[in-house]
Scaffold this motif. Structure first.
Motif, mmCIF file in Angstrom:
data_model
loop_
_atom_site.group_PDB
_atom_site.id
_atom_site.type_symbol
_atom_site.label_atom_id
_atom_site.label_comp_id
_atom_site.label_asym_id
_atom_site.label_seq_id
_atom_site.Cartn_x
_atom_site.Cartn_y
_atom_site.Cartn_z
ATOM 1 N N TYR A 85 4.736 -37.339 10.637
ATOM 2 C CA TYR A 85 5.594 -36.987 9.507
ATOM 3 C C TYR A 85 7.052 -36.854 9.953
ATOM 4 C CZ TYR A 85 7.914 -33.263 6.799
ATOM 5 O OH TYR A 85 8.824 -32.483 6.142
ATOM 6 N N VAL A 86 7.288 -36.188 11.068
ATOM 7 C CA VAL A 86 8.646 -35.995 11.579
ATOM 8 C C VAL A 86 9.298 -37.339 11.875
ATOM 9 C CG1 VAL A 86 9.993 -35.070 13.516
ATOM 10 C CG2 VAL A 86 8.245 -33.661 12.418
ATOM 11 N N LYS A 87 8.535 -38.260 12.404
ATOM 12 C CA LYS A 87 9.084 -39.593 12.692
ATOM 13 C C LYS A 87 9.545 -40.268 11.401
ATOM 14 C CE LYS A 87 8.272 -43.928 15.037
ATOM 15 N NZ LYS A 87 7.371 -44.777 15.779
ATOM 16 N N ILE A 88 8.760 -40.175 10.360
ATOM 17 C CA ILE A 88 9.114 -40.775 9.068
ATOM 18 C C ILE A 88 10.424 -40.187 8.554
ATOM 19 C CG2 ILE A 88 8.420 -40.910 6.630
ATOM 20 C CD1 ILE A 88 5.458 -40.913 7.773
ATOM 21 N N TRP A 100 18.544 -30.221 12.947
ATOM 22 C CA TRP A 100 17.133 -30.203 12.583
ATOM 23 C C TRP A 100 16.494 -28.883 12.978
ATOM 24 C CZ3 TRP A 100 15.364 -34.569 10.147
ATOM 25 C CH2 TRP A 100 16.152 -35.714 10.259
ATOM 26 N N MET A 101 15.741 -28.288 12.075
ATOM 27 C CA MET A 101 14.865 -27.161 12.360
ATOM 28 C C MET A 101 13.448 -27.697 12.169
ATOM 29 S SD MET A 101 17.889 -25.579 11.712
ATOM 30 C CE MET A 101 18.109 -26.188 10.089
ATOM 31 N N THR A 102 12.653 -27.611 13.209
ATOM 32 C CA THR A 102 11.302 -28.159 13.107
ATOM 33 C C THR A 102 10.418 -27.320 12.191
ATOM 34 O OG1 THR A 102 10.643 -26.948 15.094
ATOM 35 C CG2 THR A 102 11.382 -29.237 15.384
ATOM 36 N N LEU A 103 10.479 -26.002 12.356
ATOM 37 C CA LEU A 103 9.570 -25.097 11.648
ATOM 38 C C LEU A 103 10.340 -23.872 11.150
ATOM 39 C CD1 LEU A 103 7.101 -25.413 14.553
ATOM 40 C CD2 LEU A 103 6.471 -26.135 12.255
ATOM 41 N N ASN A 104 9.969 -23.377 10.008
ATOM 42 C CA ASN A 104 10.612 -22.209 9.430
ATOM 43 C C ASN A 104 9.739 -20.965 9.595
ATOM 44 O OD1 ASN A 104 12.865 -21.169 7.604
ATOM 45 N ND2 ASN A 104 11.030 -20.477 6.541
ATOM 46 N N GLU A 105 10.265 -19.962 10.250
ATOM 47 C CA GLU A 105 9.677 -18.626 10.344
ATOM 48 C C GLU A 105 8.191 -18.632 10.724
ATOM 49 O OE1 GLU A 105 10.785 -16.783 6.636
ATOM 50 O OE2 GLU A 105 12.871 -16.591 7.275
ATOM 51 N N ILE A 106 7.949 -19.077 11.943
ATOM 52 C CA ILE A 106 6.577 -19.193 12.453
ATOM 53 C C ILE A 106 5.776 -17.888 12.320
ATOM 54 C CG2 ILE A 106 5.190 -19.635 14.515
ATOM 55 C CD1 ILE A 106 7.491 -21.563 15.377
ATOM 56 N N PRO A 107 6.325 -16.741 12.737
ATOM 57 C CA PRO A 107 5.520 -15.509 12.617
ATOM 58 C C PRO A 107 5.080 -15.217 11.177
ATOM 59 C CG PRO A 107 7.432 -15.124 14.010
ATOM 60 C CD PRO A 107 7.613 -16.486 13.392
ATOM 61 N N HIS A 147 5.911 -28.237 17.439
ATOM 62 C CA HIS A 147 7.353 -28.147 17.674
ATOM 63 C C HIS A 147 7.759 -29.074 18.816
ATOM 64 C CE1 HIS A 147 11.349 -26.665 18.484
ATOM 65 N NE2 HIS A 147 10.973 -26.377 19.726
ATOM 66 N N GLY A 148 7.045 -28.996 19.930
ATOM 67 C CA GLY A 148 7.388 -29.819 21.086
ATOM 68 C C GLY A 148 7.327 -31.306 20.785
ATOM 69 N N LYS A 149 6.286 -31.729 20.087
ATOM 70 C CA LYS A 149 6.165 -33.150 19.732
ATOM 71 C C LYS A 149 7.255 -33.557 18.746
ATOM 72 C CE LYS A 149 1.269 -33.487 20.797
ATOM 73 N NZ LYS A 149 -0.095 -33.784 20.320
ATOM 74 N N ALA A 150 7.594 -32.661 17.829
ATOM 75 C CA ALA A 150 8.664 -32.954 16.870
ATOM 76 C C ALA A 150 9.998 -33.123 17.587
ATOM 77 C CB ALA A 150 8.746 -31.849 15.817
ATOM 78 N N VAL A 151 10.286 -32.250 18.540
ATOM 79 C CA VAL A 151 11.532 -32.358 19.307
ATOM 80 C C VAL A 151 11.585 -33.712 20.009
ATOM 81 C CG1 VAL A 151 12.797 -31.458 21.301
ATOM 82 C CG2 VAL A 151 11.882 -29.878 19.582
ATOM 83 N N ARG A 152 10.490 -34.092 20.644
ATOM 84 C CA ARG A 152 10.442 -35.375 21.347
ATOM 85 C C ARG A 152 10.687 -36.534 20.379
ATOM 86 N NH1 ARG A 152 5.146 -35.932 23.456
ATOM 87 N NH2 ARG A 152 5.689 -34.265 24.884
ATOM 88 N N VAL A 153 10.034 -36.512 19.229
ATOM 89 C CA VAL A 153 10.190 -37.583 18.238
ATOM 90 C C VAL A 153 11.629 -37.653 17.745
ATOM 91 C CG1 VAL A 153 9.585 -38.259 15.871
ATOM 92 C CG2 VAL A 153 7.786 -37.648 17.493
#
Length: 169
Positions: A85-88, A100-107, A147-153
């Motif tokens: 999805y992030v790649k798209i 870019w923020m990968t994720l919002n408010e994880i906790p 998150h890590g995979k999104a950063v890489r993409v």
């Protein structure tokens, strides 16, 4: 959104953080909603036309139903689904979006969605403390892998130099 952006311009806003809806972009596994992509392209263009820097959040607590049915954030494959999805989104918007923020408010989405059941998907943690701890560890692992995979993409696919982070609370 054009009226909202005009108001933002009147307020002299310099940036605007918006969230992309994963279900809107990928309503079914392997299928891309081009109208959804176009909406965000139009939004970003309108922001830039108004002199407002777009800042994109990729996950703001809404999963496509097909991901939820596979287990949501408890599904070990979710980091791969998220990366797809992030790649798209990156390919569609990164010519004009650099923040870019990968994720919002994880906790919040882990704690309130999967432990207390106050937010979607309204699941409560098992009463057994060991099982609850295992659940938290699995959720945390999957989220951090995503998150890590999104950063890489984003780094690999972005058309402009990206700034990448997580929106923490």
């Amino acid at each position: 959104y054009k009226e909202d952006i005009a108001l933002m311009k009147q307020m002299c806003l310099k940036s605007y953080r918006f969230s992309v809806s994963w279900p809107r972009i990928m309503p079914e596994e392997g299928k891309i909603n081009e109208k959804g992509i176009q909406f965000y392209k139009n939004l970003v263009s309108e922001l830039l036309k108004a002199g407002i820097k777009p800042m994109c959040t990729l996950f703001h607590w809404n999963l496509p139903m097909w991901v939820y049915e596979k287990g949501g954030w408890l599904c070990d494959e979710i980091s791969d689904y998220f990366a797809e999805y992030v790649k798209i989104v990156t390919e569609a918007l990164s010519d004009k979006v650099s923040v870019w923020m990968t994720l919002n408010e994880i906790p919040t989405f882990i704690g309130l969605g999967y432990l207390t059941g106050v937010h979607a998907p309204f699941e409560k943690s098992p009463q057994d403390s060991q099982k609850a701890e295992e659940r938290i560890c699995r959720l945390t692992k999957n989220v951090l892998l995503a998150h890590g995979k999104a950063v890489r993409v984003i780094r690999e696919c972005a058309k402009t130099v990206p700034q990448i982070g997580i929106a923490m609370n």
